[in-house]
Write a protein that holds these residues in place. Structure first.
Motif, PDB file in Angstrom:
ATOM      1  N   GLN A  39       0.841  -1.194   0.000  1.00 33.44           N
ATOM      2  CA  GLN A  39       0.000   0.000   0.000  1.00 33.44           C
ATOM      3  C   GLN A  39       0.878   1.247   0.000  1.00 33.44           C
ATOM      4  OE1 GLN A  39      -2.345  -0.390   3.547  1.00 33.44           O
ATOM      5  NE2 GLN A  39      -3.403  -2.185   2.822  1.00 33.44           N
ATOM      6  N   PRO A  40       1.501   1.593  -1.123  1.00 37.08           N
ATOM      7  CA  PRO A  40       2.476   2.688  -1.114  1.00 37.08           C
ATOM      8  C   PRO A  40       1.871   4.070  -0.902  1.00 37.08           C
ATOM      9  CG  PRO A  40       2.136   1.894  -3.337  1.00 37.08           C
ATOM     10  CD  PRO A  40       1.397   0.962  -2.431  1.00 37.08           C
ATOM     11  N   LEU A  41       0.622   4.285  -1.244  1.00 40.89           N
ATOM     12  CA  LEU A  41       0.051   5.622  -1.129  1.00 40.89           C
ATOM     13  C   LEU A  41      -0.263   6.023   0.306  1.00 40.89           C
ATOM     14  CD1 LEU A  41      -2.315   5.697  -4.231  1.00 40.89           C
ATOM     15  CD2 LEU A  41      -0.056   6.693  -3.993  1.00 40.89           C
ATOM     16  N   VAL A  42      -0.473   5.054   1.196  1.00 40.85           N
ATOM     17  CA  VAL A  42      -0.819   5.378   2.579  1.00 40.85           C
ATOM     18  C   VAL A  42       0.354   6.051   3.305  1.00 40.85           C
ATOM     19  CG1 VAL A  42      -1.543   4.410   4.794  1.00 40.85           C
ATOM     20  CG2 VAL A  42      -2.629   3.641   2.686  1.00 40.85           C
ATOM     21  N   THR A  82      -5.521  10.308   2.147  1.00 41.57           N
ATOM     22  CA  THR A  82      -4.872   9.137   2.743  1.00 41.57           C
ATOM     23  C   THR A  82      -5.908   8.135   3.225  1.00 41.57           C
ATOM     24  OG1 THR A  82      -3.026  10.525   3.447  1.00 41.57           O
ATOM     25  CG2 THR A  82      -3.247   8.388   4.526  1.00 41.57           C
ATOM     26  N   LEU A  83      -6.958   8.626   3.862  1.00 47.10           N
ATOM     27  CA  LEU A  83      -8.016   7.740   4.337  1.00 47.10           C
ATOM     28  C   LEU A  83      -8.716   7.048   3.171  1.00 47.10           C
ATOM     29  CD1 LEU A  83      -9.528   6.748   6.826  1.00 47.10           C
ATOM     30  CD2 LEU A  83     -11.083   8.675   6.543  1.00 47.10           C
ATOM     31  N   GLY A  88      -9.580   2.326  -0.054  1.00 51.51           N
ATOM     32  CA  GLY A  88      -9.497   1.746  -1.390  1.00 51.51           C
ATOM     33  C   GLY A  88      -8.662   0.482  -1.420  1.00 51.51           C
ATOM     34  N   TYR A  89      -7.528   0.488  -0.712  1.00 46.06           N
ATOM     35  CA  TYR A  89      -6.695  -0.715  -0.661  1.00 46.06           C
ATOM     36  C   TYR A  89      -7.437  -1.850   0.022  1.00 46.06           C
ATOM     37  CZ  TYR A  89      -2.454   1.606  -2.296  1.00 46.06           C
ATOM     38  OH  TYR A  89      -1.535   2.259  -3.043  1.00 46.06           O
ATOM     39  N   GLU A  93      -8.841  -5.537  -2.152  1.00 45.96           N
ATOM     40  CA  GLU A  93      -8.537  -6.910  -1.763  1.00 45.96           C
ATOM     41  C   GLU A  93      -9.789  -7.784  -1.769  1.00 45.96           C
ATOM     42  OE1 GLU A  93      -6.655  -6.662   2.014  1.00 45.96           O
ATOM     43  OE2 GLU A  93      -4.852  -5.747   1.211  1.00 45.96           O
ATOM     44  N   LYS A  94     -10.939  -7.201  -1.463  1.00 47.71           N
ATOM     45  CA  LYS A  94     -12.174  -7.979  -1.361  1.00 47.71           C
ATOM     46  C   LYS A  94     -13.055  -7.846  -2.589  1.00 47.71           C
ATOM     47  CE  LYS A  94     -12.101  -7.430   3.521  1.00 47.71           C
ATOM     48  NZ  LYS A  94     -11.984  -8.289   4.441  1.00 47.71           N
TER      49      LYS A  94
END
Length: 120
Positions: A39-42, A82-83, A88-89, A93-94
């Motif tokens: 998760q690079p954007l977080v 960021t939230l 989104g990440y 995944e789901k």
């Protein structure tokens, strides 16, 4: 009773194989790197939020209300972005892009059974 098949319990079968393999604990650096690569954007958003917060506090201390207000607005936007990236990440995944996934799974199972039946 010798004619009855003997059942092995889970404890007996695990004694034969030895102790279960324990997963290796990852270090803090390995965990940070794994999370950053997933998760690079977080963490980038967290760094941007921290920058805007520090810059806004510095502007407030220097008594520049216009820049301070602008930095605080930018901080709120960076926090929101960021939230949204974090959510989104989690959602990606789901997420399942298939149309009628239960139908597709049933068709795939039928096809595999047909292949297994023809192979015998």
């Amino acid at each position: 009773m010798g004619w009855l098949p003997t059942m092995r319990t889970a404890c007996e079968s695990s004694r034969d194989e030895g102790p279960p393999k324990m997963p290796r604990n990852e270090s803090l650096e390995e965990k940070i790197w794994r999370k950053f690569s997933q998760q690079p954007l977080v963490p980038i958003g967290c760094a941007a939020t921290a920058y805007f917060l520090a810059s806004g506090i510095k502007s407030f201390r220097d008594r520049d209300p216009v820049k301070s207000q602008r930095m605080m607005k930018a901080r709120v936007m960076a926090q929101f972005a960021t939230l949204m990236c974090f959510i989104g990440y989690l959602g990606v995944e789901k997420l399942d892009f298939r149309i009628a996934p239960m139908y597709q799974d049933a068709k795939k199972a039928q096809a595999q059974q047909g292949q297994d039946g023809s192979a015998e």
